[in-house]
Design an enzyme around this catalytic site. Structure first.
Site, short mmCIF file in Angstrom:
data_model
loop_
_atom_site.label_atom_id
_atom_site.label_comp_id
_atom_site.label_asym_id
_atom_site.label_seq_id
_atom_site.Cartn_x
_atom_site.Cartn_y
_atom_site.Cartn_z
CD GLU A 1 -3.07 -0.38 0.07
OE1 GLU A 1 -3.18 0.88 -0.42
OE2 GLU A 1 -3.80 -1.25 -0.48
C1 LIG Z 1 2.74 -9.49 0.82
C2 LIG Z 1 2.40 -8.62 -0.08
C3 LIG Z 1 1.07 -8.36 -0.59
C4 LIG Z 1 0.83 -7.54 -1.51
N1 LIG Z 1 -0.38 -7.37 -2.12
C5 LIG Z 1 -0.68 -6.55 -3.22
C6 LIG Z 1 -2.12 -6.73 -3.94
O1 LIG Z 1 -3.04 -7.39 -3.37
N2 LIG Z 1 -2.04 -6.05 -5.01
C7 LIG Z 1 -1.19 -5.37 -5.63
O2 LIG Z 1 -1.38 -4.78 -6.57
N3 LIG Z 1 0.17 -5.23 -4.90
C8 LIG Z 1 0.48 -6.01 -3.98
N4 LIG Z 1 1.62 -5.99 -3.23
C9 LIG Z 1 2.77 -5.08 -3.85
C10 LIG Z 1 3.24 -3.91 -3.05
O3 LIG Z 1 2.07 -2.90 -3.22
C11 LIG Z 1 4.46 -3.67 -3.66
O4 LIG Z 1 5.36 -4.55 -3.41
C12 LIG Z 1 4.94 -2.21 -3.35
O5 LIG Z 1 4.28 -1.31 -3.88
C13 LIG Z 1 6.49 -2.01 -3.48
O6 LIG Z 1 6.81 -2.51 -4.83
P1 LIG Z 1 7.92 -3.50 -5.13
O7 LIG Z 1 8.02 -4.42 -4.27
O8 LIG Z 1 8.00 -3.45 -6.52
O9 LIG Z 1 9.15 -2.51 -4.56
P2 LIG Z 1 10.06 -1.21 -5.39
O10 LIG Z 1 9.09 -0.30 -5.81
O11 LIG Z 1 11.11 -2.08 -6.40
O12 LIG Z 1 10.77 -0.61 -3.96
C14 LIG Z 1 11.90 -1.14 -3.44
C15 LIG Z 1 12.47 -0.21 -2.48
O13 LIG Z 1 12.80 0.90 -3.16
C16 LIG Z 1 12.28 2.15 -2.81
N5 LIG Z 1 11.85 3.08 -3.70
C17 LIG Z 1 11.23 2.78 -5.04
N6 LIG Z 1 10.85 3.87 -5.88
C18 LIG Z 1 11.34 4.71 -5.13
C19 LIG Z 1 11.36 6.18 -5.27
N7 LIG Z 1 10.91 6.76 -6.44
N8 LIG Z 1 12.05 7.04 -4.67
C20 LIG Z 1 12.32 6.47 -3.26
N9 LIG Z 1 12.64 5.17 -3.06
C21 LIG Z 1 12.12 4.18 -4.08
C22 LIG Z 1 10.88 1.71 -2.03
O14 LIG Z 1 10.60 2.54 -1.19
C23 LIG Z 1 11.51 0.43 -1.43
O15 LIG Z 1 12.09 0.53 -0.39
C24 LIG Z 1 1.99 -6.51 -2.14
C25 LIG Z 1 3.36 -6.96 -1.62
C26 LIG Z 1 3.53 -7.81 -0.69
C27 LIG Z 1 4.63 -8.19 -0.32
#
Ligand SMILES: Cc1cc2nc3c(=O)[nH]c(=O)nc-3n(C[C@H](O)[C@H](O)[C@H](O)COP(=O)(O)OP(=O)(O)OC[C@H]3O[C@@H](n4cnc5c(N)ncnc54)[C@H](O)[C@@H]3O)c2cc1C
Length: 607
Positions: free
Chosen positions: A458
């Site tokens: 989220e």
């Molecule tokens: C158990 C679980 C349930 C989930 N359920 C859902 C769901 O039902 N539906 C759905 O759509 N998604 C879901 N998600 C996805 C979740 O919303 C994403 O994991 C989250 O948005 C982060 O994306 P990412 O994992 O690709 O990490 P990334 O976006 O790659 O981020 C990795 C790190 O980099 C940092 N970062 C990234 N971009 C920036 C920036 N521009 N500036 C500064 N820092 C940055 C982030 O803060 C983070 O610390 C779920 C995730 C998990 C783990």
């Protein structure tokens, strides 16, 4: 010690929830109906959720090649939840709802989050269906949303992709019109979707007859190209199994395939999936491509999705809070029963004395009071925000608009503050258990693992922080921040006249001024790279100031109540927060105000 007295105090003595019945929408409600909802949810949570929390952790969902298998307890719990009517609690009477205020709904759902957060109480299903009730066509409401409210279908939110997590503008799932008559489908303009969605919670299971996915995808332009950025994103409703306009299953599977289950650190009672849309595993009418129906206008998909974000984020904050609370109560119980060590007397320790229970040691009391101040403070904040949701929907125009703006500013805190500090509470709960806390013989390590998710989904912590400092405190000329400052000042004015609270009121006033000054200093150069380099310390300081305000306000309500252990505890938790926590904001705001570049400017090779 249970959660209920705290919930009752916050709802009634502090937030005066019964005054909501003065609103036309809630006119049939009363303290009795609110209590009945809380009683039912507390009972179902106690009987159908709590006993199975460890079971759903150890019996992870697994795929047998055809179906995803979940423990029978999960089926029973979800059936009981749907049977309680909570899925449609906020909806109109005409569609079978209870027109329950969100404040009470959020409080009632807290019991499930504490008993077993990962069995789930339908947050995704309710959010999905609520969105369709606002943005869907009449047919989409009847066929999809109403069947979700009844528990016959369940819902998901499919935003993330393997390459598009925080940055949804990079979504690459494509949606193309399905045939010449695509616009004439009774369920809405019909498209074929192709792409991969990662991390989808509850994306595959046998708990319900059907799964209704809400999917973000892009409709290519006339050259077949996807519009860059978020402007090109549309929203589609994509059922796992095809349904006709009467809501009956046609017997045909939609082209949505499970590519794999993710094996998580915690929150294991809910499946988490990689879903392939339109890969051709289940062709519909002989053709590959998942059939999806457009929701709302093309290109306005994120707008529709964000419609429900405030409530979803309050839901995440509440889950984090309740996991913290579960750890607090478990460690309190442990501390009252574990004998260890002797008290320090004037002549040192006397080994001839019997050991004392660890709750008698000052440091253990510190760890308990820290947890209490984090978790009860966070619960108050979540319920306050839930009350703002009701104000936004039912108050007269000016007050409703104030509530909307306040929610804009407070939502990043409601989501992020408990995710960080109630997780810290879980860590303290483990610490109180000593070595036993580090084993699976006690529940606290699971609470920590379950809670670790909340800073990630989220909107990660970093993304929420940038949303707060980069957008929310600036929006509409800073009006949201001014409104919040006004509410904080109201509390200060009331507290300053109570001798016991005058120093705290003063400290809160200084904290508020520091946050205001740091906001200006962060933006002094007008460069987002300067301002946002320390967005997370800003989020932390802002959050601690909000929590200090919430605690002082709660303390005013507690102060008015008769003497009791609960009153003493609440006032102590407020003092703890002011003495041990609020002073931390100085260090956080220092790097914000000086636009410190220590982290941002460090070259990669120096790490
Ligand atoms: C158990 C679980 C349930 C989930 N359920 C859902 C769901 O039902 N539906 C759905 O759509 N998604 C879901 N998600 C996805 C979740 O919303 C994403 O994991 C989250 O948005 C982060 O994306 P990412 O994992 O690709 O990490 P990334 O976006 O790659 O981020 C990795 C790190 O980099 C940092 N970062 C990234 N971009 C920036 C920036 N521009 N500036 C500064 N820092 C940055 C982030 O803060 C983070 O610390 C779920 C995730 C998990 C783990």
């Amino acid at each position: 010690m249970t959660l209920r007295p705290t919930v009752d105090f916050l709802l009634h003595d502090w937030l005066h929830a019964e005054t909501l019945q003065q609103r036309e929408r809630f006119a049939d409600h009363s303290r009795e109906t609110f209590d009945a909802v809380l009683d039912t949810c507390e009972r179902i949570a106690r009987e159908k959720y709590a006993p199975f929390n460890r079971l759903v952790d150890t019996q992870e969902p697994h795929f047998d090649g055809e179906r995803v298998i979940l423990p029978q307890a999960t089926h029973d719990a979800q059936k009981a939840y749907a049977g309680s009517g909570m899925l449609s609690a906020a909806q109109d009477y005409e569609v079978g709802g209870m027109q329950l205020p969100y404040t009470v709904e959020a409080a009632a759902n807290a019991f499930f989050a504490m008993a077993s957060v990962s069995i789930g109480s339908g947050m995704l299903t309710t959010g999905n269906a609520n969105l369709l009730m606002v943005h869907g066509t009449e047919a989409q409401k009847t066929v999809f949303a109403l069947n979700e409210f009844s528990g016959r279908f369940s819902g998901t939110m499919c935003l993330s992709e393997p390459q598009a997590g925080s940055s949804l503008s990079d979504v690459s799932t494509r949606a193309v019109p399905d045939g010449a008559d695509f616009a004439d489908d009774p369920l809405g303009p019909r498209y074929r979707l192709k792409g991969n969605k990662m991390w989808i919670s509850a994306g595959e299971h046998e708990l319900t007859e059907n799964i209704i996915h809400l999917v973000l995808a892009k409709i290519p332009d006339e050259n077949g190209k996807l519009v860059p950025g978020t402007r090109g994103i549309s929203l589609f409703v994509v059922p796992k199994k095809m349904v006709n306009a009467a809501g009956e299953l046609t017997g045909e599977r939609n082209d949505v395939a499970l590519a794999g289950l993710n094996h998580k650190c915690g929150w294991r009672g809910t499946t988490n999936t990689l879903l392939n849309f339109g890969e051709g595993k289940y062709p519909v009418n002989g053709e590959p491509g998942a059939v999806g129906y457009l929701v709302g206008q093309a290109g306005k998909g994120l707008h529709c999705m964000f419609h429900m974000m405030n409530e979803a984020r309050i839901g995440v904050g509440m889950a984090a809070t309740m996991l913290g609370m579960a750890g607090y109560l478990a460690s309190l119980d442990y501390a009252k029963n574990r004998p260890q060590g002797r008290p320090m007397g004037p002549a040192g320790k006397d080994p001839a004395q019997a050991p004392v229970r660890i709750i008698e040691h000052a440091d253990v009391k510190r760890m308990l009071l820290a947890q209490k101040s984090y978790c009860e403070g966070a619960l108050a904040l979540e319920l306050y925000c839930a009350r703002l949701v009701d104000e936004q929907h039912t108050a007269e125009a000016a007050a409703a608009d104030d509530a909307r703006l306040l929610l804009e500013v407070l939502t990043p805190i409601a989501k992020s503050w408990p995710s960080e500090w109630c997780l810290e509470a879980n860590s303290l709960a483990i610490q109180i258990h000593g070595g036993y806390g580090y084993t699976r013989d006690f529940p606290v390590e699971q609470y920590w693992r379950d809670n670790r998710l909340n800073m990630i989904h989220e909107g990660t912590h970093g993304i929420q922080a940038m949303d707060l400092l980069g957008r929310k405190v600036l929006m509409e000329g800073g009006k949201g921040l001014t409104l919040l400052a006004g509410r904080i000042n109201d509390t200060i004015q009331r507290a300053i006249h109570v001798p016991e609270f005058a120093a705290h009121a003063d400290a809160l006033g200084r904290a508020l001024a520091q946050v205001g000054a740091a906001t200006k200093a962060a933006w002094a150069t007008g460069e987002p790279t300067d301002a946002l380099a320390n967005a997370v310390p800003y989020l932390q300081a802002f959050g601690h100031t909000v929590l200090a305000w919430v605690w002082l306000d709660v303390a005013l309500a507690a102060h008015a109540a008769p003497e009791s252990n609960a009153r003493t505890g609440r006032l102590a938790a407020m003092r703890f927060f002011f003495h041990y926590e609020l002073p931390k904001i100085g260090a956080w705001l220092q790097v914000v105000s000086s636009r410190d570049q220590t982290c941002a400017a460090l070259p990669e090779d120096a790490f």
